[in-house]
Scaffold this active site. Structure first.
Site, mmCIF file in Angstrom:
data_model
loop_
_atom_site.group_PDB
_atom_site.id
_atom_site.type_symbol
_atom_site.label_atom_id
_atom_site.label_comp_id
_atom_site.label_asym_id
_atom_site.label_seq_id
_atom_site.Cartn_x
_atom_site.Cartn_y
_atom_site.Cartn_z
ATOM 1 N N ARG A 150 2.563 -9.630 -0.545
ATOM 2 C CA ARG A 150 2.743 -8.581 -1.551
ATOM 3 C C ARG A 150 3.707 -7.474 -1.110
ATOM 4 O O ARG A 150 4.157 -6.684 -1.938
ATOM 5 C CB ARG A 150 1.378 -7.984 -1.940
ATOM 6 C CG ARG A 150 0.660 -7.346 -0.791
ATOM 7 C CD ARG A 150 -0.796 -7.081 -1.110
ATOM 8 N NE ARG A 150 -1.025 -5.750 -1.622
ATOM 9 C CZ ARG A 150 -2.220 -5.214 -1.776
ATOM 10 N NH1 ARG A 150 -3.314 -5.925 -1.508
ATOM 11 N NH2 ARG A 150 -2.362 -4.004 -2.236
ATOM 12 N N ASN B 117 -4.150 -7.441 -6.804
ATOM 13 C CA ASN B 117 -3.040 -7.299 -5.846
ATOM 14 C C ASN B 117 -3.119 -8.369 -4.768
ATOM 15 O O ASN B 117 -2.135 -9.020 -4.428
ATOM 16 C CB ASN B 117 -3.069 -5.915 -5.177
ATOM 17 C CG ASN B 117 -3.026 -4.794 -6.184
ATOM 18 O OD1 ASN B 117 -2.585 -5.002 -7.303
ATOM 19 N ND2 ASN B 117 -3.487 -3.619 -5.807
ATOM 20 N N ASP B 118 -4.321 -8.535 -4.226
ATOM 21 C CA ASP B 118 -4.491 -9.567 -3.202
ATOM 22 C C ASP B 118 -4.672 -10.944 -3.821
ATOM 23 O O ASP B 118 -4.209 -11.939 -3.258
ATOM 24 C CB ASP B 118 -5.685 -9.234 -2.297
ATOM 25 C CG ASP B 118 -5.273 -8.268 -1.199
ATOM 26 O OD1 ASP B 118 -4.230 -8.526 -0.559
ATOM 27 O OD2 ASP B 118 -5.964 -7.256 -0.995
ATOM 28 N N GLU C 275 -10.968 -11.112 -4.729
ATOM 29 C CA GLU C 275 -9.520 -11.034 -4.488
ATOM 30 C C GLU C 275 -9.012 -12.178 -3.618
ATOM 31 O O GLU C 275 -7.895 -12.134 -3.116
ATOM 32 C CB GLU C 275 -9.135 -9.672 -3.907
ATOM 33 C CG GLU C 275 -9.968 -9.194 -2.742
ATOM 34 C CD GLU C 275 -9.606 -7.789 -2.275
ATOM 35 O OE1 GLU C 275 -8.585 -7.240 -2.691
ATOM 36 O OE2 GLU C 275 -10.371 -7.245 -1.456
ATOM 37 N N ARG D 11 -10.537 3.847 -2.146
ATOM 38 C CA ARG D 11 -10.075 3.118 -0.955
ATOM 39 C C ARG D 11 -10.347 3.993 0.274
ATOM 40 O O ARG D 11 -9.496 4.777 0.693
ATOM 41 C CB ARG D 11 -8.572 2.823 -1.053
ATOM 42 C CG ARG D 11 -8.168 1.845 -2.146
ATOM 43 C CD ARG D 11 -6.655 1.644 -2.134
ATOM 44 N NE ARG D 11 -6.194 0.488 -2.860
ATOM 45 C CZ ARG D 11 -5.692 0.515 -4.098
ATOM 46 N NH1 ARG D 11 -5.612 1.656 -4.762
ATOM 47 N NH2 ARG D 11 -5.274 -0.592 -4.669
ATOM 48 N N HIS E 225 0.821 -1.219 0.000
ATOM 49 C CA HIS E 225 0.000 0.000 0.000
ATOM 50 C C HIS E 225 0.851 1.263 0.000
ATOM 51 O O HIS E 225 0.435 2.295 -0.510
ATOM 52 C CB HIS E 225 -0.998 -0.039 1.163
ATOM 53 C CG HIS E 225 -2.096 -1.013 0.891
ATOM 54 N ND1 HIS E 225 -2.127 -2.257 1.459
ATOM 55 C CD2 HIS E 225 -3.142 -0.957 0.024
ATOM 56 C CE1 HIS E 225 -3.171 -2.919 0.983
ATOM 57 N NE2 HIS E 225 -3.805 -2.159 0.115
ATOM 58 N N CYS F 82 -9.457 -3.863 -10.833
ATOM 59 C CA CYS F 82 -8.971 -2.619 -10.220
ATOM 60 C C CYS F 82 -7.601 -2.801 -9.569
ATOM 61 O O CYS F 82 -7.043 -1.857 -9.027
ATOM 62 C CB CYS F 82 -9.977 -2.066 -9.215
ATOM 63 S SG CYS F 82 -10.216 -3.142 -7.798
ATOM 64 N N ARG G 222 -15.433 1.620 -2.001
ATOM 65 C CA ARG G 222 -15.186 0.359 -1.302
ATOM 66 C C ARG G 222 -15.282 0.606 0.195
ATOM 67 O O ARG G 222 -14.709 1.578 0.705
ATOM 68 C CB ARG G 222 -13.785 -0.152 -1.656
ATOM 69 C CG ARG G 222 -13.443 -1.437 -0.948
ATOM 70 C CD ARG G 222 -12.117 -1.976 -1.406
ATOM 71 N NE ARG G 222 -10.986 -1.254 -0.824
ATOM 72 C CZ ARG G 222 -9.715 -1.554 -1.071
ATOM 73 N NH1 ARG G 222 -9.426 -2.545 -1.919
ATOM 74 N NH2 ARG G 222 -8.737 -0.887 -0.519
HETATM 75 C C1 PEP Z 1 -6.365 -5.426 -4.823
HETATM 76 O O1 PEP Z 1 -6.166 -6.208 -3.892
HETATM 77 O O2 PEP Z 1 -6.074 -5.678 -6.017
HETATM 78 C C2 PEP Z 1 -6.961 -4.104 -4.575
HETATM 79 C C3 PEP Z 1 -7.292 -3.300 -5.553
HETATM 80 O O3 PEP Z 1 -7.110 -3.738 -3.283
HETATM 81 P P1 PEP Z 1 -5.905 -3.211 -2.365
HETATM 82 O O4 PEP Z 1 -4.712 -3.005 -3.233
HETATM 83 O O5 PEP Z 1 -6.373 -1.955 -1.725
HETATM 84 O O6 PEP Z 1 -5.744 -4.327 -1.385
HETATM 85 MG MG MG Z 2 -7.114 -5.876 -1.991
#
Ligand code: PEP
Ligand code: MG
Length: 622
Positions: free
Chosen positions: A511, A500-501, A477, A337, A230, A548, A373
């Site tokens: 990550r 991402n997750d 995710e 977010r 993040h 996303c 979200r």
């Molecule tokens: C993701 O996990 O791809 C996502 C968009 O959420 P975040 O990066 O905030 O966990």
């Molecule tokens: Mg996520």
């Protein structure tokens, strides 16, 4: 240690003479070199936020010290050397007091630890070197102390002897004590910077990053961190050039040096030569021209070569970012977010604070859809207000497999309901859509939907205005949600794929971890098959689906996602232009052929190189 200190405690805490003899010509850094540009040092990490930044280093340790200036005037050298000696005396007194306390309370052997610290700071060689740096290089004592101590820290580390390497923390402890003495009240916090700097740190938390003042922080680089941490995402949001996951480099910087952050290649250059500086200044000007050109993508339609419209939305963390999306011609906000409302302040946001933020976003979005979200708190996004008074929860909330995201909201109902009330109240001001993060079971989604219905009832009873038909979607995710995509598609209004997750949980790779960052890849066939499955399930159920996660911001992956059937992406604002360009370079038919081929590949490496080559071919044909 210097002459005359040969007791065992001294040896155990590192003898500087011996160390220097043992390593000989350690490193390329010669402490006695006058022209410090020959000490140019290049480090490589993960580029997470593009652009070039050139400026003066502010080193952030566990304590924040800012060395105000690297040099002193020739006339001031004697006074500065005297100031340095007073600081050594003060530090010795301080350590002496600690030694007494430790000996009295814990026993003599613990007191001896401090005695060794005292011998280290009184070491004649170290003192001589620092004096030399002040006298001959006109270095400020703060800079000279840091440079000399870090020189020894590097030598200790390079010996390959675990015991000596562990003594490095003693050296850093001494550096901190000395800087505290020398800087006194002028110690500067990150929150009140007075002029532009580049931050070099072991790590920055998302809250620290969220609080960075973009006008004063030109760029940053950290030892820790991964591509989709993040902190990395925030750097992109703030449009601050950044490199993370560099591995150890803090021993190589004192603060005050010139540094270049290359957010495109992932390099940082400490003490660059004149030639390198000139080259990067030229690149900096070129990037500004390119940025201006990208802005012209604002009016460009994201349509494929065969005229299929793909919706390109923007991801935001702060209301101020809506403007970055609108100015680039985004089709709305595909991911807001909201947890960053919690991370910029120490006080828990109330309903009105939520409402003000949502209204601001909707106003700026000018009638375009805004997908908000619900709170995705936990792991690296744990505000102090959340665990204050609940120490037993702190560990749970910091785990990627623990109490995070929707799980946390469902266990903290007042917090969740406060947000839902504000979202419903804001719904009359624009095209609000709501989605829940990290849904991993159907029951979880149903529970969240039930609470949403309860909040609607409460508002109705209170006579508060809101929209009843707000689309309710979910982030896909987790592998469990991906595998049950058909079932979920029957219950939710839309999907947003959080790659991402999804990558982290599918590949079991944290990550944000530097040491496993090479294992974290969008191109893994297991991840791609899950994404394909989610898109197909959404298309079959006729519900909107978007990606996303950061994968959608990578132009290499855009044709593949279109080929899988995706017609909507939500990307980091600075990537909007390049994603539109990638869409325009391909036809749906070509994209489908790309997807068919990629889904037949067996390794991430094959996928990545194939997609890279496709992009290069398309770019040169365009
Ligand atoms: C993701 O996990 O791809 C996502 C968009 O959420 P975040 O990066 O905030 O966990
Ligand atoms: Mg996520």
């Amino acid at each position: 240690m210097g002459k005359g200190h040969d007791d065992c405690t001294t040896t155990s805490h590192g003898n500087i003479d011996l160390v220097e003899a043992a390593v000989g010509s350690v490193g390329s850094t010669n402490l006695f070199e006058k022209t410090d540009h020959s000490t140019m040092l290049i480090k490589r990490g993960i580029a997470v936020s593009p652009g070039t930044a050139i400026g003066q280093v502010l080193v952030l340790g566990t304590e924040t010290f800012r060395i105000p200036s690297q040099f002193v005037s020739v006339d001031a050298v004697d006074t500065e050397i005297a100031r340095f000696h007073s600081a050594v005396d003060a530090v010795c007194r301080e350590i002496g007091e600690n030694e007494q306390i430790a000996s009295d309370h814990l026993g003599k052997q613990y007191g001896a630890i401090f005695a060794a610290h005292q011998q280290l700071i009184r070491d004649p060689d170290l003192i001589e070197k620092i004096e030399f740096l002040i006298r001959d290089n006109c270095y400020a004592p703060e800079f000279a102390v840091s440079k000399a101590i870090r020189h020894y820290a590097r030598m200790f580390q390079s010996l390959g002897n675990r015991y000596m390497a562990e003594r490095v923390s003693d050296l850093f402890d001494l550096e901190k004590r000395m800087l505290r003495q020398l800087l006194g009240q002028s110690r500067e916090e990150l929150a009140n910077l007075s002029h532009p700097v580049i931050i070099l740190a072991k790590n920055l938390t998302p809250s620290e990053t969220a609080a960075l003042d973009k006008r004063l922080v030109l760029g940053f680089a950290t030892e820790a961190g991964g591509r989709t941490s993040h902190t990395a995402i925030l750097a992109g949001a703030l449009e601050i050039p950044a490199v993370v996951g560099i591995g150890r480099f803090m021993a190589d910087v004192a603060g005050g040096e010139t540094v270049i952050i290359d957010g495109d290649s992932g390099e940082i250059i400490i003490d660059p030569s004149e030639e390198t500086l000139k080259d990067y200044r030229r690149r900096f000007r070129e990037q500004q021209t390119e940025a201006a050109r990208q802005e012209t993508f604002a009016d460009v339609e994201p349509i494929t070569k065969d005229n299929v419209r793909v919706s390109v939305m923007g991801n935001i963390e702060f209301p101020t970012e809506v403007e970055h999306c609108v100015s680039r011609g985004a089709d709305g906000i595909g991911l807001y977010r909201t947890e960053f409302l919690y991370l910029q302040t120490d006080v828990e946001p109330d309903e009105q604070t939520h409402l003000d933020a949502y209204r601001a976003v909707l106003r700026e979005a000018g009638g375009q859809p805004v997908i908000i979200r619900t709170l995705d708190l936990g792991v690296d996004k744990v505000p102090p207000s959340l665990t204050r008074g609940y120490p037993e929860q702190a560990a749970e909330t910091h785990s990627a497999l623990g109490l995070r995201s929707i799980r946390l909201s469902l266990q903290h109902l007042p917090l969740f309901k406060t947000q839902l009330r504000a979202l419903l109240r804001a719904s009359v001001d624009g095209d609000v859509r709501i989605m829940f993060p990290l849904i991993s079971t159907l029951m979880e989604f149903r529970k969240a939907r039930m609470i949403f219905a309860d909040v609607m009832e409460d508002l109705e009873e209170e006579g508060v205005d809101f929209r009843r038909d707000i689309p309710l979607g979910m982030m896909v995710e987790t592998p469990s949600a991906a595998l049950l995509a058909e079932e979920f598609a029957r219950e939710v209004d839309f999907f947003s794929i959080g790659t991402n997750d999804l990558i982290q949980y599918t590949l079991a790779v944290d990550r944000a971890e530097t040491l496993v960052s090479s294992l974290y890849t969008s191109g893994d066939p297991a991840v791609l098959r899950l994404i394909d499955r989610i898109i197909k399930a959404a298309v079959a159920a006729d519900i909107p689906v978007s990606v996303c996660g950061q994968m959608a911001s990578d132009p290499d992956y855009v044709p593949l996602l279109i080929g899988m059937g995706l017609r909507q992406v939500s990307v980091t604002p600075h990537a909007i232009g390049q994603v539109k360009a990638a869409i325009r370079r391909v036809s749906v038919e070509q994209a489908e052929a790309i997807a068919t081929h990629v889904l037949s590949l067996e390794t991430a490496r094959d996928v990545e190189s194939y997609l890279r080559n496709v992009r290069r071919r398309q770019e040169s044909a365009a």
